[in-house]
Scaffold this active site. Structure first.
Site, PDB file in Angstrom:
ATOM      1  N   GLU A   1      29.258 -39.565 -74.586  1.00 59.73           N
ATOM      2  CA  GLU A   1      29.468 -39.844 -76.004  1.00 59.73           C
ATOM      3  C   GLU A   1      28.349 -39.171 -76.794  1.00 59.73           C
ATOM      4  O   GLU A   1      27.220 -39.045 -76.309  1.00 59.73           O
ATOM      5  CB  GLU A   1      29.433 -41.350 -76.267  1.00 59.73           C
TER       6      GLU A   1
ATOM      7  N   CYS B   1      33.629 -39.517 -78.787  1.00 56.53           N
ATOM      8  CA  CYS B   1      33.856 -39.457 -77.345  1.00 56.53           C
ATOM      9  C   CYS B   1      34.114 -38.033 -76.892  1.00 56.53           C
ATOM     10  O   CYS B   1      34.351 -37.792 -75.705  1.00 56.53           O
ATOM     11  CB  CYS B   1      35.025 -40.370 -76.956  1.00 56.53           C
TER      12      CYS B   1
END
Length: 599
Positions: free
Chosen positions: A553, A505
């Protein structure tokens, strides 16, 4: 998708070209102190990076670092365009004064970067909610002289960029709330920008030469651009005089007025009153409305602030069973969202109990999730699942990859969803509660423990009990935002699996860690010599789990160089090291069993 906000009560805006305000919030000059936005303690500030914590992981991937890199690059570009030396220092605008700024680009943090109109100064202004090509009015609130940039609030658009389309804005709180940054940008433009975030992350944070970094793939878009978040955590602050409460003497402060319930105003510690959030799923949005009413009705019971945990949970019901239940049910659940999917009805509700389990389905797989302490890592956007990069390699791969290790398994998302692709799947985590949850989830999905199992392991010996051959194993890692620590990377290099799939992330810490796996680590021999890297980057792709925001991401797929390493006798040096660690663990277990038998 702007219609997703159709049920939101209209309020004045702060972000349209008309210059209206979205929500009634204090003016900057009337606000209390913003406080410090830098990390309060050294551990949080440094993470795995500088400050003496690690000699390998020299960067933390913090917003300050990322922004400064973008500012410096823009200044260098300006210098080249002007073809002259840097301009002499000029006097900067006074704090809280309004200036015109021409936006040149969007930084990797999601804010616009530009220069003051009709000014020779090379001071960069950081203005949120702006697009390249915008000319905007901005209110300056902080100068960072050494870093050569200033922070400013967005006031209004003077001349809109050709990339801007305010008709796309789907939330009345946009340009005030800190949650979203890009609602005024077409989705294709958002995806293109997020590709540049990944590119810059690997250029600036991997410490690798350009020839070792492949072309970054196009960002994979989300099937939902609004209504995708299955979890929201709005909050409200305590009474203004709550700090003067004295529980020992029975003095408790109470709310005299209804507090704002919502999220932070951009760049401040102020809480905005948010009645609805269109990036939340319909069930979560209903839960938000319900919880706001509950807090209002029970306000006298609160003596301090609180966070409201809103999580979507799904019940899958065969259509025939659902139809029969509806005939006998007097009143349907007004808070439930009903979706028809093939032979099933998906009944979605919002749960607020932090100890309860929520349930999600990814295809036909059931994934109950518990709000663990510390919180487990879960997909907040279940329809955007980066499983594709872990598909088995082509049949020509020798030896074939038949084993999966999920090294940050949490409640088993990757282990369970990918288990059918491999002979064995093993999830490893340092949290025993996460492992218990994952094992339960595997059982609920009828996955046999002989092929899908989970192991709670100590952080310093995560791979010690691994018995699968490294040459036939892929390791999936999905660490928290701070990335991997040096100990984990050392163990991974020593185990040296054939493939590594790194899901992150935070693409900046991902790039940093991938740089270590590719470039090598001092005193570590992964099969190619001490200090030498043993991986090549096969591909890097961005995934957009959070449309309308600046987050992206990253999925990086690494393959071991050559045929798995230079052989040393009957195995690589890394394999021998892992075998030694495994033998130690077996010996320890044997000693424990012997003690039990003797007791």
């Amino acid at each position: 998708m702007a219609s997703s906000a159709a049920n939101v009560a209209p309020v004045e805006s702060n972000g349209s070209t008309a210059g209206k305000r979205y929500a009634e919030t204090p003016l900057r000059k009337d606000e209390e102190s913003r406080g410090s936005y830098r990390f309060k303690n050294k551990r949080m500030r440094n993470g795995h990076g500088g400050g003496g914590g690690s000699q390998i992981l020299q960067t933390n991937g913090s917003n300050e670092e990322i922004l400064l890199d973008d500012v410096n690059a823009l200044l260098q570009k300006l210098k080249l365009e002007r073809n002259e030396a840097a301009q002499p220092p000029t006097e900067l605008p006074e704090k809280f004064s309004e200036i015109e700024v021409r936006i040149d680009e969007i930084s990797s943090t999601g804010d616009g970067l530009g220069f003051q109109v009709n000014s020779p100064s090379d001071q960069v202004y950081v203005v949120p909610f702006t697009a390249p090509g915008d000319t905007v009015t901005a209110k300056v609130f902080k100068h960072l002289d050494k870093e050569k940039y200033s922070l400013a609030d967005f006031v209004k658009v003077t001349t809109p960029s050709p990339h801007r389309d305010d008709a796309l804005i789907g939330c009345p709180y946009f340009a005030t709330c800190s949650g979203c940054q890009f609602q005024m940008l077409p989705y294709a433009y958002q995806l293109a920008h997020k590709k540049t975030i990944v590119e810059k992350a690997y250029r600036n944070f991997s410490n690798l030469p350009p020839e070792l970094i492949p072309a970054i793939g196009d960002t994979i878009g989300s099937p939902l651009q609004y209504g995708y978040r299955t979890k929201l955590t709005p909050h409200f602050d305590g009474p203004p005089d709550a700090r003067r409460s004295d529980g020992r003497n029975g003095i408790k402060r109470v709310f005299k007025d209804m507090p704002a319930i919502g999220f932070m105003k951009k760049g401040t510690r102020l809480t905005l009153d948010i009645e609805d959030c269109p990036i939340g799923t319909p069930a979560v949005r209903k839960g938000l409305a319900r919880e706001r009413k509950r807090v209002t009705s029970n306000l006298t019971q609160y003596h301090k602030g609180a966070t409201l945990l809103l999580r979507e949970s799904t019940e899958r019901i065969p259509k025939a069973s659902y139809s029969a239940s509806q005939e006998v049910e007097a009143e349907p659940d007004a808070d439930a969202i009903i979706e028809e999917r093939g032979d099933y009805i998906y009944k979605k509700t919002c749960i607020t109990d932090s100890n309860a389990k929520s349930t999600e389905y990814i295809d036909s797989l059931l994934l109950p999730k518990q709000q663990l302490h510390p919180p487990a890592l879960h997909t907040i956007h279940p329809r955007a699942h980066p499983a594709a990069p872990v598909l088995p390699p082509s049949p020509t791969t020798t030896p074939p990859i038949t084993h999966l290790i999920d090294a940050y398994s949490g409640s088993g998302l990757f282990t369970i969803t990918l288990s059918t692709l491999f002979t064995t799947s093993l999830g490893i985590d340092i949290s025993p509660s996460s492992i218990t949850c994952a094992a339960t989830n595997a059982s609920l999905n009828a996955l046999p423990p002989s092929s899908t199992r989970f192991l709670a392991a100590d952080a310093s010996a995560l791979f010690a009990a691994i018995s699968t051959p490294a040459a036939q194993t892929v390791v999936v890692i999905d660490p928290p935002r701070k990335g991997c620590d040096a100990s984990f990377l050392r163990q991974l290099l020593l185990y040296a699996p054939a493939r590594v799939v790194y899901v992150s992330c935070n693409v900046h810490t991902q790039a940093r860690d991938v740089g270590v796996l590719v470039g090598g680590m001092p005193d570590v021999d992964g099969g190619w010599g001490v200090g030498k890297g043993c991986y090549e980057i096969e591909r890097v792709t961005g995934f957009d789990f959070f449309p309308q925001t600046g987050h992206v991401e990253g999925v990086a797929v690494l393959r071991r160089k050559g045929d798995g390493g230079e052989k040393d006798g009957d195995g690589t040096a890394a394999e021998k090291e892992v075998e030694k660690e495994a033998e130690k663990e077996v010996e320890k277990e044997a000693e424990k069993e012997a003690e039990k038998a003797g007791g």
